[in-house]
Every structure is written in C-alpha cells, then in structure tokens.
Design an enzyme around this catalytic site. Structure first.
Site, PDB file in Angstrom:
ATOM      1  N   GLU A 189    -105.844  29.580  36.679  1.00  0.00           N
ATOM      2  CA  GLU A 189    -105.567  28.559  37.689  1.00  0.00           C
ATOM      3  C   GLU A 189    -106.849  28.025  38.331  1.00  0.00           C
ATOM      4  O   GLU A 189    -106.962  27.944  39.552  1.00  0.00           O
ATOM      5  CB  GLU A 189    -104.639  29.118  38.781  1.00  0.00           C
ATOM      6  CG  GLU A 189    -103.266  29.451  38.256  1.00  0.00           C
ATOM      7  CD  GLU A 189    -102.254  29.776  39.352  1.00  0.00           C
ATOM      8  OE1 GLU A 189    -101.091  29.385  39.202  1.00  0.00           O
ATOM      9  OE2 GLU A 189    -102.621  30.434  40.338  1.00  0.00           O
TER      10      GLU A 189
ATOM     11  N   ASP B   2     -93.869  34.108  36.560  1.00  0.00           N
ATOM     12  CA  ASP B   2     -94.454  34.150  37.900  1.00  0.00           C
ATOM     13  C   ASP B   2     -93.457  34.507  38.990  1.00  0.00           C
ATOM     14  O   ASP B   2     -93.008  33.620  39.717  1.00  0.00           O
ATOM     15  CB  ASP B   2     -95.092  32.775  38.212  1.00  0.00           C
ATOM     16  CG  ASP B   2     -95.934  32.819  39.473  1.00  0.00           C
ATOM     17  OD1 ASP B   2     -96.193  33.922  39.967  1.00  0.00           O
ATOM     18  OD2 ASP B   2     -96.336  31.746  39.953  1.00  0.00           O
TER      19      ASP B   2
ATOM     20  N   GLU C  82     -92.288  34.357  47.941  1.00  0.00           N
ATOM     21  CA  GLU C  82     -92.720  33.006  47.558  1.00  0.00           C
ATOM     22  C   GLU C  82     -91.573  32.206  46.931  1.00  0.00           C
ATOM     23  O   GLU C  82     -91.368  31.050  47.260  1.00  0.00           O
ATOM     24  CB  GLU C  82     -93.895  33.107  46.580  1.00  0.00           C
ATOM     25  CG  GLU C  82     -94.314  31.760  46.024  1.00  0.00           C
ATOM     26  CD  GLU C  82     -95.476  31.837  45.042  1.00  0.00           C
ATOM     27  OE1 GLU C  82     -96.029  32.932  44.839  1.00  0.00           O
ATOM     28  OE2 GLU C  82     -95.830  30.789  44.479  1.00  0.00           O
TER      29      GLU C  82
HETATM   30  O1  GCW Z   1     -97.445  32.295  41.978  1.00  0.00           O
HETATM   31  C1  GCW Z   1     -98.666  31.732  41.952  1.00  0.00           C
HETATM   32  C2  GCW Z   1     -98.806  31.273  43.361  1.00  0.00           C
HETATM   33  C3  GCW Z   1    -100.243  31.132  43.783  1.00  0.00           C
HETATM   34  C4  GCW Z   1    -100.946  32.450  43.479  1.00  0.00           C
HETATM   35  C5  GCW Z   1    -100.842  32.743  41.995  1.00  0.00           C
HETATM   36  C6  GCW Z   1    -101.451  34.081  41.634  1.00  0.00           C
HETATM   37  C7  GCW Z   1    -102.746  33.450  44.716  1.00  0.00           C
HETATM   38  O2  GCW Z   1     -98.120  30.074  43.515  1.00  0.00           O
HETATM   39  O3  GCW Z   1    -100.261  30.835  45.150  1.00  0.00           O
HETATM   40  O4  GCW Z   1    -102.297  32.414  43.884  1.00  0.00           O
HETATM   41  O5  GCW Z   1     -99.509  32.790  41.623  1.00  0.00           O
HETATM   42  O6  GCW Z   1    -100.704  35.045  41.545  1.00  0.00           O
HETATM   43  O7  GCW Z   1    -102.640  34.162  41.417  1.00  0.00           O
END
Ligand code: GCW
Length: 687
Positions: free
Chosen positions: A265, A338, A366
């Site tokens: 990311e 995720d 989240e």
């Molecule tokens: O789920 C995603 C989240 C990000 C997060 C990323 C991760 C910290 O939306 O906010 O970043 O995963 O786990 O690295």
C-alpha cells in the site's frame, strides 16, 4: 426527607448497581475480603501480584495464599500452577498471571481446581495504529493514549496514570507486548526525542511484563539517516540499522523489536531495490538479534501481479519459506483479503512450514461497524483458530499451525490491532471492551470457547458489587437468568448478525470506500485500482454474482491443501458461508434450503436486521441490572446499529436487484429508502 434518603440508600445496596465507571473495564473495584498473602519476593512485579490479591480477594476470609517462584518443568515461559493455597511459577510474571487467574475464577464462580496453565503463544501483542500527532488509523475511541494531539513529547502525570492502567488491564488477561505506533510508520519514531518517550512508556510497563515494540518505516536510513538508499544489502544501510538498534537497546534493554509493513500500500520496502521480503526482514533481524529482539514482518501485501488479490500474499511468500532468520515471524491477517466480516482463513497458515507465522486479528472494528455496532469478535477469531488447514493431516488447525504444536518454530506470537483510545471507556463502545478482553484470553489459551470468554467478561464487567455472604446467592440468582444469559446470547450471535446484514454468503469488500462504514457495492470511480472497488469483489451482472475462485476462475482454491481445495472448488461441497467468495452463480441457483440464491441473499439481510432488533429488546429489558450511564450509551448505539443495518439491507438489495431483476420476497419488510438517494448521500459524504 430522612426516610427518602434511607430508602434510596437501601435501594442502592439491594440492587448493588452503583454507577460503575466504564473506565474500569473488567477490573471493577470490589469490596475485598481480607486475605493473608505470603511472598518472600519483593520485586515490583511480585508486589503488584500481592496488592491485586489483597484488593480483589473474594475467597475465604483470612485465607493464606502463598506466591512461590520455583523451578517446575511442566511450566512453559510465564505459565503458572494453581493450588488451593498457592500460585507457583518459574517467573515473577507467572506469579502475576496466576494471581489474576485466581481472582478471575473467584469473581466468575469457577472452581479453583489444582492445575497448570501455560500460554498458547510466547508473544501476545497489541498493535496500535497510532500516529505521532495522536490520530489513530481506524481508531474509533478518541486519540492516542501514547502520542499527543499537539505532538508534544512531554510526559504528563496523566500519561503515566493511563499507561499504568493500560498495562494492568493487559497483564490481567496475559497480554505481554505492544507496538506503540502505526504500521504506516513515521520515520520520526526512531529519532532520539521519540525514543525517549518510548523509554518512559517501557519503564512504566516493565513491572507488568509488557514489552514495547515499534513499527518502522523501511526507508528510515534514507529519511532519517540521510543515506542515499535503504537497500537492505547496502553496507551503510546495514550499519545504520545496527547502530539504531544499539541506541534503542541502550535506552530500553528489553525492547521487543520491530513490526514492519513493507512493499505494501505505497509503503517502501525491499522490493524497491529488487530485493525480497526475506532480505528486508533478515537485515533488521540481524540488527536486533544480538539483543534478543524480534522482527514481525507483515504478509499484508498485494501488488497487482495476479488478477485475484486473495492470492497475492501467498504468491509472494510461499517461495521464501525457510529463508527467514530465526527471530523473524511472518504476521498474517486471519483472511486472505482484509479483516472482512467473514473470510476463509489465509492459505499461508500451515503452508509456511519452516518459518514462524503469527495470526493478526483486528480488534478495532474497521469493517464491523466501528465503535457503533455491538459485535463480539471472539466467535470470528475462534472460527479462524479452529479452521483446519489439513497441512499436516486432519487437525492441523490454524491455532496448532501457529502456536508451535505442529511446527518447530523458534517463536510463537499472535497480534491484535487495538481498539483503544482516550475515550473514558477506552474502546468507544462498552461492549467493544469485550473484544480487547477476548483477544487477550485467546492469546493466552487459543482453545478457549467464546461462550466462556463472554461469560467471564460479563460477570466481571456488569456484576453487581457483592459481599462475601451474597456471592453464592448471586450465582444461583435471577441475575443469571435475566441478565447474564440474554446478554451472553446477544454477544455470541452478534458477529453472525453483522455478517447477515452486511456481507452474507461469502460477499466481501462491498462496504463504502475509505471510512469502511456502511454499504457501497456500487463504488467504482474511473481509473481507481480495480481491486480497491466493490464491483471487483461481487462481480454482479445479469448472469449472476460472486467471485469465481475455482479452477475455472482465478484458481485461488488451489492454494488450500486437499481436501479443502476440492471442497471449496465444488459448488455442492463449498460451505454456503463462503459460497460467493469462491463461486460466481446465477441468481436462480438453488440453495440447500430450496430457495434461489437471490431469495437466500434477501432473507439473510432481513435476518440480520431482525437479529439487531432482538438485541435492542434484550438490552431494553436488562435496564434494571445496568447503571444508567452504560445502559443509555449502549441503547443509543443499538439504535444506530439498527438503522445502519436497515441501510445495508436496502442498499444491497436494491443495488443487486438491478442485476437479478427478481422481486424481494413479499413477506420481507420493504426497503425504506431509494437506491438513488442512498447513493447520492454516499457520494455527497465523499466530496
Ligand atoms: O485494512 C487496511 C486498512 C488500512 C491499514 C491496512 C493495513 C494501517 O484500511 O488502514 O493500514 O489495512 O493493515 O496495513
């Protein structure tokens, strides 16, 4: 007037409901019964154990209880042995954990049977996604307890008090480590001024057995150290990390190590220099290794080199098995995508056989309604831990593949992304405290049932204050029937309810963009990376819905060991909870219930709403047993949860109906919003 006051006091004592401050978590102050604690060890940790027993004892008045440190081969690490009159352990921390266990059993009415308790995982760690400016990525309970909003690094008395309370709460459930900053890490964290604050935190945590770790930015040698590169094979870079480790350990001799999000990311990583994850992880492992430090290297990576995001982490790591140094642990999210409301387990569990692997769970909600929805996550983690990978034959559960039972891994660990902030009740929602609690309990014992965890938590968190004479009465009392049982049922059902009204039957990643709260199956701006948009995941068209991950599709099923690969591949054998995760099916597909797929989807959304409405009823009815503050706060949140669940249902059914062209079954409550309004509100929020 006097009579009124007396009556009021009487009522107060009879019901035992004093306004308990939600800040106290599951460690509410008790009317302690005198106890005689015998302990020759006078260390800071032993002193805490003595004090806890004296302040929380609910056993026999005047009992003698000895705390003994003595060699016991049956005990692992900080495990302990309980007898009727003693806590024995190899270490002081074992004594502290044993003391907390003794108190927990007294308060929850469990018998104090003789026996040992060893932790499932050596490292039981929270990950805080806290930024240096006090904000928290995916945090819903206020700002950071570690970093100030104004970025000031001054350590205040209030800071110290909070850190102490935090350490105590963690120790009470066996959590023994914490990462103080976001995995999307600022290089500042490794600067001298920040390290001084880290040292101040570590000093307070030490007697409670909590080790501190830091997330690092892989490019720190360049950003902070002024080097031209952060290439893991560059000698200057290697030296820089060694020197940084020396500096950290001279301040904090028991520093835990680093957590790393790299080549993911947009974060820098070894791949920027044509190197592998192993090169990157080993560089850091060598720097901290001589001090006993650990590197937790995350497998949350998904460069778009395969059309199916669910396959990418496995593809990047599987060929590196055995290439990591002994003090590296690969940290793997429970599912391959995720932290969705439901995912099958990540196929990396059990597949990496010569590498230490640790599960990463997300305690902060989240994708599960933030701090607005009541969702007890223990059942989700239990589902993951008990999933059979079949990697070494039947019974190779995720739990056993990660805790050292099956593979000879040098270190074992489990991580939870914390839901803690400055809110008075720490977690935003009073019931979200249960998720912090559950993570700790499962990290200590990964075969505990969610039923037991919920039972313990409710008893400790909502118990009316009792005295010696009343305690036994209470266990047989109507409190259990009228409060404990319904509230527990609500908690145990709550995750399935969330799956039903958000993403049932294997749907995933169809939430609204960015904030990940509420529905957004339509969201797909032009030029957006496809695997960040919901239509990529649900693949709805007039022919059907779902992601084809079978051998006629992305073949993600092949990453699972048989018999799972065939089971997931076959539409008849695939568990319906994962159906649309693995299959693209016509809307008219016949489900096991006899309904069409479309009808089944409709009924699941509807069921989710019914479940939350039932939670509202349960909660309203238990009002006499809860203090006003917590009652009203949970009641208000349940109302929000219900209206959000209705929005989920309306949005998803009306959106998917455009493809199915089938009616919403007539006995189901009709949508109360229009799709175009829902979408335009969503877009407006986004502008
Ligand atoms: O789920 C995603 C989240 C990000 C997060 C990323 C991760 C910290 O939306 O906010 O970043 O995963 O786990 O690295």
């Amino acid at each position: 007037m006097k009579a009124i006051v007396v009556n009021f006091l009487l009522l107060f004592f009879i019901t035992g409901i004093c306004a308990q401050d939600s800040h106290q978590l599951w460690l509410r102050k008790k009317t302690a019964i005198p106890v005689n604690v015998i302990c020759t060890n006078k260390s800071a940790t032993a002193t805490i154990a003595i004090k806890e027993l004296q302040q929380g004892w609910q056993g026999k008045r005047g009992a003698n209880i000895s705390l003994l440190i003595k060699k016991d081969k049956a005990l692992k690490a900080d495990g302990f042995r309980l007898t009727q009159s003693s806590v024995e352990a190899n270490t002081e921390l074992g004594i502290l954990y044993g003391a907390f266990e003794l108190l927990r059993r007294q308060q929850t009415g469990q018998p104090i049977t003789e026996g040992i308790s060893n932790p499932s995982y050596e490292i039981r760690i929270l990950n805080h996604w806290d930024n240096p400016n006090g904000s928290i990525e995916r945090g819903y309970a206020g700002s950071s307890i570690f970093w100030h909003k104004d970025s000031s690094l001054i350590v205040t008395d209030n800071d110290k008090m909070l850190w102490l309370e935090y350490a105590r709460a963690n120790a009470s459930v066996g959590i023994n480590a914490t990462v103080l900053n976001n995995v999307n890490a600022s290089p500042l964290m490794l600067s001298a001024a920040y390290l001084d604050r880290v040292k101040a935190i570590a000093d307070i945590f030490r007697p409670y057995g909590i080790k501190v770790y830091l997330s690092i930015k892989f490019s720190s040698p360049a950003l902070l150290g002024g080097l031209k590169t952060a290439d893991p094979l560059d000698t200057k870079v290697i030296e820089w990390w060694k020197e940084k480790a020396r500096e950290i350990y001279s301040l904090i001799p028991d520093f835990g190590g680093f957590l790393v999000k790299a080549s993911s990311e947009g974060q820098p990583g070894p791949q920027d220099y044509g190197r592998t994850h192993a090169d990157g992880a080993n560089l850091l492992a060598d720097a901290v290794g001589k001090y006993g430090g650990i590197i937790m290297w995350r497998a949350f990576v998904y460069s778009p080199n395969d059309k199916d995001r669910a396959k990418q982490a496995y593809n990047e790591f599987i060929n590196l098995d055995g290439k990591f140094h002994d003090n590296v642990i690969i940290q793997v999210k429970n599912g391959p995508i995720d932290f969705q409301p439901r995912e099958p387990f990540s196929p990396l569990f059990g597949a990496l056989k010569q590498t230490s692997v640790m599960p990463e769970f997300q305690i902060t909600q989240e994708y599960l309604g933030h701090a607005e929805h009541l969702v007890f996550l223990s059942t989700m983690w239990e589902e993951c831990l008990q999933s059979d990978t079949y990697q070494q034959g039947p019974g190779s559960t995720v739990a056993r593949c990660t805790d050292g039972s099956i593979y000879l891994q040098k270190h074992s660990a489990i991580a939870g992304v914390a839901n803690i902030g400055l809110d008075t009740n720490w977690c935003g929602h009073d019931f979200a405290q249960a998720n912090w609690y559950a993570f700790g309990r499962l990290a200590w014992n990964n075969s505990l049932s969610s039923d037991q965890i919920a039972d313990e938590w409710i008893k400790q968190t909502f118990y009316p204050d009792v005295t010696e004479t009343k305690i036994s009465a209470l266990y047989s009392s109507e409190w259990q029937v009228n409060f404990l049982a319904p509230v527990k049922q609500m908690m145990l059902e709550s995750r399935e309810a969330a799956v039903n009204y958000m993403m049932p039957l294997g749907f995933h990643h169809i939430m609204s963009a960015n904030e990940h709260y509420g529905p957004g199956p339509w969201w797909a701006p032009a030029r957006m990376r496809a695997d960040w948009t919901p239509p990529y995941y649900h693949q709805a068209d007039s022919a059907g819905v779902g992601f084809n991950r079978t051998n006629t599709g992305s073949n993600a099923v092949s990453q699972y060991r048989e018999p799972l690969a065939s089971q997931f591949n076959s539409v008849n054998d695939c568990p319906e909870i994962y159906l649309l995760w693995f299959h693209h099916l016509p809307w008219t597909y016949k489900m096991k219930s006899g309904k069409t797929l479309w009808e089944e989807i409709c009924y699941h959304y509807d069921k989710g709403i019914k479940q939350v409405r039932q939670f509202q009823k349960i909660w309203d009815k238990v009002q006499p047993y809860v203090d006003k503050e917590r009652f009203l706060s949970v009641q208000r949140k349940l109302r929000n949860q219900t209206s959000n669940a209705v929005l989920w249902k309306d949005a998803c059914l009306l959106y998917f109906q455009q493809f199915s062209h089938m009616p919403i079954p007539y006995e189901i409550e009709r949508p109360v919003s229009n799709l175009d309004e829902i979408i335009s509100n969503d877009m407006r929020r986004r502008r």
